[in-house]
Structures are given as structure tokens and as C-alpha cells.
Design a protein around this motif. Structure first.
Motif, PDB file in Angstrom:
ATOM      1  N   ARG A 265       0.855  -1.186   0.000  1.00  0.00           N
ATOM      2  CA  ARG A 265       0.000   0.000   0.000  1.00  0.00           C
ATOM      3  C   ARG A 265       0.888   1.232   0.000  1.00  0.00           C
ATOM      4  N   ILE A 266       0.757   2.029  -1.032  1.00  0.00           N
ATOM      5  CA  ILE A 266       1.588   3.225  -1.142  1.00  0.00           C
ATOM      6  C   ILE A 266       0.689   4.394  -1.510  1.00  0.00           C
ATOM      7  N   GLU A 267       0.765   5.464  -0.748  1.00  0.00           N
ATOM      8  CA  GLU A 267      -0.068   6.635  -0.992  1.00  0.00           C
ATOM      9  C   GLU A 267       0.813   7.824  -1.337  1.00  0.00           C
ATOM     10  N   PRO A 268       0.420   8.610  -2.321  1.00  0.00           N
ATOM     11  CA  PRO A 268       1.210   9.782  -2.694  1.00  0.00           C
ATOM     12  C   PRO A 268       1.105  10.871  -1.640  1.00  0.00           C
ATOM     13  N   ASP A 269       2.065  11.762  -1.638  1.00  0.00           N
ATOM     14  CA  ASP A 269       2.005  12.939  -0.776  1.00  0.00           C
ATOM     15  C   ASP A 269       0.791  13.758  -1.223  1.00  0.00           C
ATOM     16  N   PRO A 270      -0.115  14.097  -0.298  1.00  0.00           N
ATOM     17  CA  PRO A 270      -1.314  14.848  -0.690  1.00  0.00           C
ATOM     18  C   PRO A 270      -1.002  16.206  -1.303  1.00  0.00           C
ATOM     19  N   ARG A 271       0.230  16.683  -1.105  1.00  0.00           N
ATOM     20  CA  ARG A 271       0.622  17.981  -1.670  1.00  0.00           C
ATOM     21  C   ARG A 271       1.220  17.844  -3.063  1.00  0.00           C
ATOM     22  N   SER A 272       1.385  16.592  -3.524  1.00  0.00           N
ATOM     23  CA  SER A 272       2.083  16.363  -4.796  1.00  0.00           C
ATOM     24  C   SER A 272       1.200  16.565  -6.019  1.00  0.00           C
ATOM     25  N   GLY A 273      -0.104  16.675  -5.832  1.00  0.00           N
ATOM     26  CA  GLY A 273      -1.009  16.860  -6.958  1.00  0.00           C
ATOM     27  C   GLY A 273      -2.352  16.212  -6.703  1.00  0.00           C
ATOM     28  N   PRO A 274      -3.283  16.330  -7.654  1.00  0.00           N
ATOM     29  CA  PRO A 274      -4.624  15.766  -7.478  1.00  0.00           C
ATOM     30  C   PRO A 274      -4.596  14.247  -7.277  1.00  0.00           C
ATOM     31  N   CYS A 275      -5.378  13.782  -6.305  1.00  0.00           N
ATOM     32  CA  CYS A 275      -5.426  12.345  -5.990  1.00  0.00           C
ATOM     33  C   CYS A 275      -6.855  11.823  -6.109  1.00  0.00           C
ATOM     34  N   LEU A 276      -6.951  10.516  -6.245  1.00  0.00           N
ATOM     35  CA  LEU A 276      -8.225   9.815  -6.179  1.00  0.00           C
ATOM     36  C   LEU A 276      -8.155   8.785  -5.068  1.00  0.00           C
ATOM     37  N   THR A 277      -9.288   8.510  -4.452  1.00  0.00           N
ATOM     38  CA  THR A 277      -9.381   7.467  -3.432  1.00  0.00           C
ATOM     39  C   THR A 277     -10.533   6.536  -3.815  1.00  0.00           C
ATOM     40  N   SER A 278     -10.237   5.231  -3.866  1.00  0.00           N
ATOM     41  CA  SER A 278     -11.238   4.221  -4.224  1.00  0.00           C
ATOM     42  C   SER A 278     -11.583   3.380  -3.005  1.00  0.00           C
ATOM     43  N   PHE A 279     -12.868   3.045  -2.856  1.00  0.00           N
ATOM     44  CA  PHE A 279     -13.277   2.207  -1.731  1.00  0.00           C
ATOM     45  C   PHE A 279     -14.588   1.509  -2.065  1.00  0.00           C
ATOM     46  N   VAL A 280     -14.893   0.460  -1.317  1.00  0.00           N
ATOM     47  CA  VAL A 280     -16.176  -0.236  -1.437  1.00  0.00           C
ATOM     48  C   VAL A 280     -16.862  -0.186  -0.077  1.00  0.00           C
ATOM     49  N   PHE A 281     -18.193  -0.192  -0.086  1.00  0.00           N
ATOM     50  CA  PHE A 281     -18.918  -0.168   1.178  1.00  0.00           C
ATOM     51  C   PHE A 281     -20.268  -0.846   1.018  1.00  0.00           C
ATOM     52  N   THR A 282     -20.803  -1.300   2.147  1.00  0.00           N
ATOM     53  CA  THR A 282     -22.136  -1.907   2.203  1.00  0.00           C
ATOM     54  C   THR A 282     -22.967  -1.104   3.189  1.00  0.00           C
ATOM     55  N   VAL A 283     -24.154  -0.657   2.779  1.00  0.00           N
ATOM     56  CA  VAL A 283     -24.969   0.192   3.653  1.00  0.00           C
ATOM     57  C   VAL A 283     -25.815  -0.644   4.593  1.00  0.00           C
ATOM     58  N   ARG A 284     -26.249  -0.034   5.679  1.00  0.00           N
ATOM     59  CA  ARG A 284     -27.157  -0.693   6.623  1.00  0.00           C
ATOM     60  C   ARG A 284     -28.529  -0.872   5.988  1.00  0.00           C
ATOM     61  N   SER A 285     -29.245  -1.866   6.429  1.00  0.00           N
ATOM     62  CA  SER A 285     -30.563  -2.156   5.872  1.00  0.00           C
ATOM     63  C   SER A 285     -31.632  -1.318   6.566  1.00  0.00           C
ATOM     64  N   VAL A 286     -31.586  -0.009   6.312  1.00  0.00           N
ATOM     65  CA  VAL A 286     -32.572   0.926   6.866  1.00  0.00           C
ATOM     66  C   VAL A 286     -32.971   1.893   5.760  1.00  0.00           C
ATOM     67  N   PRO A 287     -34.161   2.493   5.860  1.00  0.00           N
ATOM     68  CA  PRO A 287     -34.610   3.409   4.817  1.00  0.00           C
ATOM     69  C   PRO A 287     -33.636   4.579   4.612  1.00  0.00           C
ATOM     70  N   ALA A 288     -33.391   4.912   3.353  1.00  0.00           N
ATOM     71  CA  ALA A 288     -32.567   6.067   2.950  1.00  0.00           C
ATOM     72  C   ALA A 288     -31.113   5.952   3.400  1.00  0.00           C
ATOM     73  N   SER A 289     -30.638   4.735   3.652  1.00  0.00           N
ATOM     74  CA  SER A 289     -29.260   4.579   4.137  1.00  0.00           C
ATOM     75  C   SER A 289     -28.233   5.050   3.110  1.00  0.00           C
ATOM     76  N   LEU A 290     -28.460   4.777   1.826  1.00  0.00           N
ATOM     77  CA  LEU A 290     -27.502   5.227   0.807  1.00  0.00           C
ATOM     78  C   LEU A 290     -27.504   6.745   0.721  1.00  0.00           C
TER      79      LEU A 290
END
Length: 377
Positions: A279-304
């Protein structure tokens, strides 16, 4: 260099406004604007007229030669006011696999994934793998230092299976790479338009060249993949059988390029992600970055809806949100997301903290520099 950037650069070099160019071509100014932003592309039949109006060649526009010279002097990629973007370096991706200079990809040698791997990391040894799972496994087991994985295509959409593999792997995204897809009609020695009767390739590649094949009266024949078709054509050595594949496939299997760029529509680009065990992350000051992630929402109304609220209130731009069903989570919907920013940014940190209140699982897949290709657009 993309077609949209080439059109804009040539127009500026010719000293023309969008309105001037539109009048010469008999189209609206909004059409020119759409071409230059990449939202649409000129029809192939329009390309000669467009090139003539800009005083360049069709090849200059399609292949994106580095600079155009005209009334405004040299324009590199684009120049507007005092803002100029120079030609990007071959790769802005940090390579943490110096001790294991092997890069895995799905397919055989000459595949577009191989082309992308060579473009991003020309010094690394390519490792072809039968499946995406095998490419992931090659890195996880140490047989390769990196993997080049396609995630989406500008014409075909997202690549199947990748979203299911990402959260289950032990790898991290450390970069992205955009590979233009230029299909070529490849033939063995002695092949010609007079001898070729059929062309073999992946179903999607054939679909993207349908009109051209029809004009040439060549029968499309579906194969497992583009480079595999080129490999088979080389073995058969039959001048009546051609393949549709990359220039690298022609080079790899000793085939002649009967006709380059036979795709019906210009602007076919595949986005790849680079995977690593480290896992290697660029210096946040070095230029525009993207962050990718996955998630699962709770089973409640309007959770997303609620889970995404933190990104809006903290001013974090979400550039991708895709859902898919995860069998492992009782068939609940999982979401793959990409945001602009670095976890070290206060706004991103606060948005991710709010996300946790409405989710059952979050997995950070990686933070990496934005590819130079995005700035071109």
C-alpha cells in the motif's frame, strides 16, 4: 493525446474561434464545444473536412501529434490564456516493485492490457495470465510485483468481475492508466484486401468495427480475445483470414497491418488500475489524488442517501458510484466509489467518518495520483 485535445489545440494554433470553425464546417458552435470536451466525437466522414479547415492532416488529429504550429505559435496539448499543459511523462505511477520487476495482466502477449503495461512500465517484464483471478494471484503470491487490470471502457462500460475481485483481494490500487484502443486489421504475409474473407477478434472489438468490416465485405468471426485471434491467424498463415487487434499484437506475432484504426468510432479508451501488495499513498501535496473504496450500507430506509450526505456537506467530489450484488453479504448491494481527494485531507477524513455511521462494511482500496490523461480532457 486525445482527439478532443488535438481538435482544440489545432483550432487555437490556426487562430480560429469555435464560431469560426463551426461556420467553415457548417455545424453549430455547440457541436465544436462538444468535440473539444470529448462529450461527442466527429463522425469519420467529417474528419477530412475538419482536418482541412484546421490545416492539419487526419492523422495529426487521430494520432494526436504533440504540437500544432499556426497563427498562435506552438500549442502543446492546449493553450488558453496563460495556461499551458506540457506533454505528460510516460508514467506518473510510483513503482514499489523494484525488487520484482514483473507485471501481470489478463490475456496473451499482444493484448491491450499488455500494451498498457508496457506503456506505464516499459522496463518491467510482462506476465500473461489466463484470467483476472490469475493476475491477482500472481501478485499476491509474489510471482509478479504489479498487475495491470482494466476496470472500465469508454464505449463498453465497466469490466465484468473486477468489482467482485477487488474487495476480496489483498492488493491495493496504486495508480491508474488510460490506454487508447486502436483496432488494426492484421494479416499474415501475402494477405491483402483481395484475399481477406473473414476477420477474427473479440466480440466487442468486432462490434466496434462493424461498419468498416461491412464496407470491406469481410465476415466477422468471434474469438476469445483480440491478441489470441492474432496468435491464431499467425499460426494458420492463411491469407483469407485476418485478425482485429493492436499494433503490439502485429509486432508480437509477425503480422502485417493491412489497415490501421479501423474502428467505426473515434475515442475508444480503456482505464486500467495498477495493483500492488504494497500500500503506497502519494504525498497529498504532490497533486490531485483519487481514493477508491467499497462499502455496504445498513438495511434501513434512505441509508444510501444518508451515507453520501457527508461527501456533499464536506465538499468532496464523488466521481464514480456503482452498485453490484455481493453473494457473500446475503445478496446485499455493495457500492464501489471513487472520490477526488486524499484521506489526509480534512474534508475527506470527515466525509469518511460520517460514512461509517450508515454502513456495515468499508474497505479502502487505495489512494493514488490522478492520471495526466484526466487533465487533458
Amino acid at each position: 493525446m486525445s482527439l478532443s485535445s488535438a481538435v482544440k489545440g489545432a483550432r487555437l494554433a490556426a487562430g480560429l474561434s469555435q464560431s469560426d470553425l463551426a461556420k467553415r464546417l457548417g455545424v453549430t458552435q455547440s457541436t465544436i464545444a462538444l468535440w473539444e470536451t470529448g462529450k461527442t466525437a466527429p463522425k469519420r466522414s467529417m474528419m477530412p473536412k475538419l482536418a482541412a479547415a484546421l490545416r492539419v492532416t487526419v492523422l495529426d488529429l487521430e494520432h494526436g501529434t504533440g504540437a500544432f504550429t499556426g497563427a498562435l505559435g506552438s500549442v502543446s496539448y492546449f493553450q488558453e490564456g496563460h495556461r499551458t499543459m506540457s506533454t505528460p511523462s510516460p508514467t506518473a505511477i510510483v513503482n514499489p516493485a523494484q525488487d520484482n520487476p514483473v507485471i501481470a495482466f489478463q490475456g496473451v502477449l499482444g493484448a491491450y492490457s499488455h500494451l498498457a503495461a508496457r506503456g506505464a512500465f516499459p522496463a518491467m517484464e510482462p506476465l500473461p495470465c489466463p484470467t483476472f483471478q490469475d493476475a491477482f494471484a500472481a501478485v499476491e503470491e509474489g510471482r509478479a510485483g504489479l498487475a495491470m487490470i482494466p476496470i472500465e471502457n469508454s464505449l463498453g462500460g465497466r469490466v465484468a468481475d473486477i468489482h467482485h475481485l477487488l474487495p476480496e483481494s489483498n492488493l491495493f490500487i496504486i495508480g491508474e492508466y488510460f490506454q487508447p484502443v486502436h483496432h488494426c486489421l492484421l494479416v499474415p504475409k501475402g494477405g491483402s484486401f483481395e484475399t481477406v474473407k473473414e476477420a477474427r477478434s473479440h466480440e466487442q472489438a468486432l462490434a466496434q468495427c462493424r461498419n468498416t468490416l461491412r464496407e470491406l465485405k469481410i465476415k466477422p468471426v468471434i474469438a476469445a480475445d483480440t491478441a489470441g485471434a492474432a496468435q491464431d491467424v499467425a499460426k494458420l498463415n492463411d491469407p483469407s483470414i485476418a485478425a482485429i487487434a493492436s499494433t503490439l499484437a502485429a509486432e508480437t506475432y509477425g503480422l502485417d497491418i493491412l489497415r490501421p484504426r479501423i474502428e467505426d468510432r473515434i475515442g475508444n479508451v480503456t482505464r486500467f488500475i495498477v495493483m500492488s501488495r504494497t500500500r503506497i499513498e502519494p504525498d497529498p501535496r504532490s497533486g490531485p489524488c483519487l481514493t477508491s473504496f467499497v462499502f455496504t450500507v445498513r438495511s434501513v430506509p434512505a441509508s444510501l442517501y444518508k451515507s453520501l450526505g457527508g461527501f456533499a456537506t464536506n465538499g468532496v467530489n464523488m466521481i464514480k458510484l456503482e452498485s453490484y450484488i455481493s453473494v457473500g453479504d446475503d445478496s446485499r448491494a455493495r457500492f464501489y466509489a471513487e472520490i477526488e481527494g486524499h484521506p489526509a485531507d480534512k474534508s475527506v477524513d470527515q466525509a469518511m467518518e460520517e460514512l461509517q455511521f450508515f454502513t456495515t462494511k468499508i474497505k479502502l482500496l487505495g489512494t493514488y495520483r490522478q492520471a495526466d490523461y484526466r487533465a487533458e480532457e
